[in-house]
Design a protein around this motif. Structure first.
Motif, PDB file in Angstrom:
ATOM      1  N   SER A 148       0.720   6.724  -3.135  1.00 27.71           N
ATOM      2  CA  SER A 148       0.041   5.673  -3.905  1.00 27.71           C
ATOM      3  C   SER A 148      -1.091   6.184  -4.786  1.00 27.71           C
ATOM      4  O   SER A 148      -1.531   5.478  -5.686  1.00 27.71           O
ATOM      5  N   THR A 149      -1.578   7.409  -4.536  1.00 27.60           N
ATOM      6  CA  THR A 149      -2.676   7.943  -5.341  1.00 27.60           C
ATOM      7  C   THR A 149      -2.377   9.397  -5.688  1.00 27.60           C
ATOM      8  O   THR A 149      -2.183  10.213  -4.784  1.00 27.60           O
ATOM      9  N   THR A 172     -11.665   2.717  -6.973  1.00 31.71           N
ATOM     10  CA  THR A 172     -10.275   2.606  -6.512  1.00 31.71           C
ATOM     11  C   THR A 172     -10.181   2.716  -4.990  1.00 31.71           C
ATOM     12  O   THR A 172      -9.288   2.146  -4.374  1.00 31.71           O
ATOM     13  N   LYS A 173     -11.112   3.446  -4.386  1.00 34.10           N
ATOM     14  CA  LYS A 173     -11.104   3.562  -2.925  1.00 34.10           C
ATOM     15  C   LYS A 173     -11.650   2.304  -2.266  1.00 34.10           C
ATOM     16  O   LYS A 173     -11.061   1.779  -1.316  1.00 34.10           O
ATOM     17  N   ASP A 186      -9.080  -0.614  -2.346  1.00 34.44           N
ATOM     18  CA  ASP A 186      -7.735  -0.185  -1.972  1.00 34.44           C
ATOM     19  C   ASP A 186      -6.804  -1.360  -1.680  1.00 34.44           C
ATOM     20  O   ASP A 186      -5.610  -1.316  -1.988  1.00 34.44           O
ATOM     21  N   ASN A 224      -9.245   7.779  -2.927  1.00 39.10           N
ATOM     22  CA  ASN A 224      -8.553   7.530  -1.666  1.00 39.10           C
ATOM     23  C   ASN A 224      -7.482   8.594  -1.423  1.00 39.10           C
ATOM     24  O   ASN A 224      -6.288   8.348  -1.558  1.00 39.10           O
TER      25      ASN A 224
END
Length: 492
Positions: free
Chosen positions: A15-16, A156-157, A160, A184
């Protein structure tokens, strides 16, 4: 050029992500591909790998952050640019604009987009590091810019739960402790063999996609000039080079000329780097994949900017070790030409001298070669030596000698290894082999040629059945010139 299988694979497995590639390799186009896939633009992908497997009915809001525009040397400009990027996304996604700090606005953008569309958000960051790279000549400002961006990307972390997928692309990977700590756990696919060809054109691509454009071009020459970039898997061509080659049908240094590597050249000359060693550097993963403001190794700089690439990998007890090389003829000749010019006060004149070397070698005119180098060093003013530290380094004369040959496009092998030791330079040209041993302040005079003979460096070439020329070259730092050139020719 279909790269959608890579995109689908990434989404299925994580996802990252983070991807580093040099400039003009198609990073932005790949990010654009991801954006349209997540946006459900099915009609754009008919006939491509993802068409029958992608869930086109699920549409995700896509936040795109692009720092391709050259940064101005001020924090105010960075803050303004970040806020502009957020405002553009707010307008495009039709979510309310907010005020406050950039991270606060970014967080609100993600939450509001997820709420409006009923799906988690996709965040795509292109050229994430460019504002830092553009301000590297001002270290304090670059650190402040880095910290600004770290706060932004860290959203973004903390969000999440509202985010489906994140990808950042750039040229360099800045220290995880600083810039990436807020993310993340991004999966760095830069050195993943499976993703080596995620950007760029493979040899198979040329035959399958560009067959009409190759008409009239020598495939071996195309490969020699432009193929060879490698990140641990399949080698690729730079797209920019090939597209211009197809248009002009002329071989030239297209990619290299798109941006003068001023920071790179200044760094190499300031550090007095040994140019022949660029042909076979070795480095661990950590050295290749991380830099920071004021703390960047020469090897990492050369690799991340695309002037060196992976030749081979080796699994060792303490991790992966990589042997590096120049990617291809274009980079090797153009970079050495640029560095050779930086080692002298008149770059244009030096380049003209270097272009005389192939003819002198073909004619085995060693007197002419000796005269060429004496002419070169005699043309350098005394004051230039005093004001340039590179001229004081022990490897200066050997580096200049090697760069003359490499910048002329000649086929060279540096530190050619045999069971007797390592020869400084081997050159193949016009059906002949030239073996050079280069010494500075040699004692006694004449020891350079004696070393080639005593150690039998020519033995490995005898079976080739061509003339072999042994050439001892000696320079004097006190006299600042070539003082002795001695040759002997042998045949098999």
């Amino acid at each position: 050029m279909d790269k959608t299988a890579y995109a689908a694979q990434m989404v299925a497995e994580g996802s990252t992500y983070f991807l580093s590639r040099p400039r003009r390799f198609g990073k932005s186009l790949f990010v654009d591909t991801l954006a349209h896939m997540f946006s459900g633009s099915k009609h754009l992908f008919e006939g491509l790998a993802c068409y029958d497997t992608w869930d086109w009915d699920t549409v995700h809001p896509v936040v795109r952050i692009d720092f391709a525009e050259r940064a101005q040397p001020s924090l105010e400009w960075i803050d303004q640019r970040i806020n502009e990027v957020i405002a553009v996304n707010e307008e495009r996604l039709g979510v309310p604009g907010t005020t406050g700090t950039a991270p606060a606005r970014f967080g609100a953008l993600v939450r509001n987009a997820a709420a409006k569309y009923g799906q988690r958000v996709v965040v795509l960051v292109d050229e994430y590091d460019k504002p830092i790279l553009d301000t590297m000549s001002h270290p304090d400002l670059a650190r402040a810019v880095r910290d600004r961006l770290a706060s932004l990307y860290g959203v973004t972390k903390s969000h999440d739960a509202h985010i489906k997928f994140v990808m950042l692309t750039g040229v360099s990977k800045f220290s995880k402790v600083n810039l990436f700590s807020g993310l993340n756990n991004p999966k760095d696919i830069t050195l993943s063999p499976r993703y080596s060809a995620v950007c760029g054109y493979t040899e198979d691509d040329l035959g399958a996609v560009f067959a009409p454009e190759l008409d009239g071009l020598d495939r071996d020459q195309v490969r020699h000039w432009y193929n060879g970039y490698n990140w641990g898997g399949v080698a690729v061509y730079n797209p920019y080079d090939l597209l211009l080659l197809f248009d002009t049908h002329q071989y030239d240094t297209y990619w290299f000329e798109t941006a003068t590597p001023t920071f790179l050249v200044n760094t190499l000359t300031e550090r007095g780097f040994d140019l022949p060693s660029l042909e076979h550097l070795r480095a661990p993963t950590a050295l290749l994949s991380s830099v920071d403001v004021g703390d960047i190794s020469t090897t990492a700089l050369l690799f991340q900017t695309g002037y060196l690439t992976i030749a081979s990998t080796e699994q060792t007890l303490d991790g992966m070790q990589y042997t590096l090389r120049f990617p291809n003829h274009e980079v090797r000749t153009a970079l050495n030409r640029t560095l050779l010019g930086a080692c002298s006060p008149n770059a244009e004149l030096v380049s003209k001298r270097a272009r005389r070397l192939p003819a002198l070698l073909a004619a085995t005119d060693f007197d002419g070669i000796e005269a060429l180098f004496k002419e070169h060093f005699a043309s350098i003013p005394h004051d230039w030596y005093r004001s340039n530290e590179i001229a004081q380094s022990e490897g200066y004369y050997c580096s200049v000698f090697y760069a003359f040959f490499a910048s002329a496009g000649l086929e060279t092998i540096t530190e050619d290894t045999s069971n007797a030791g390592r020869l400084d330079l081997a050159v193949r040209h016009a059906g002949q082999v030239f073996l050079f041993e280069v010494k500075t302040d040699a004692q006694p005079p004449g020891s350079a040629l004696a070393q080639i003979e005593d150690r039998g460096y020519a033995d490995k070439y005898r079976a080739q059945g061509v003339p072999i020329h042994l050439v001892g070259v000696e320079f004097s730092r006190e006299q600042r010139t070539l003082t002795h050139l001695e040759t002997r020719t042998i045949t098999s």
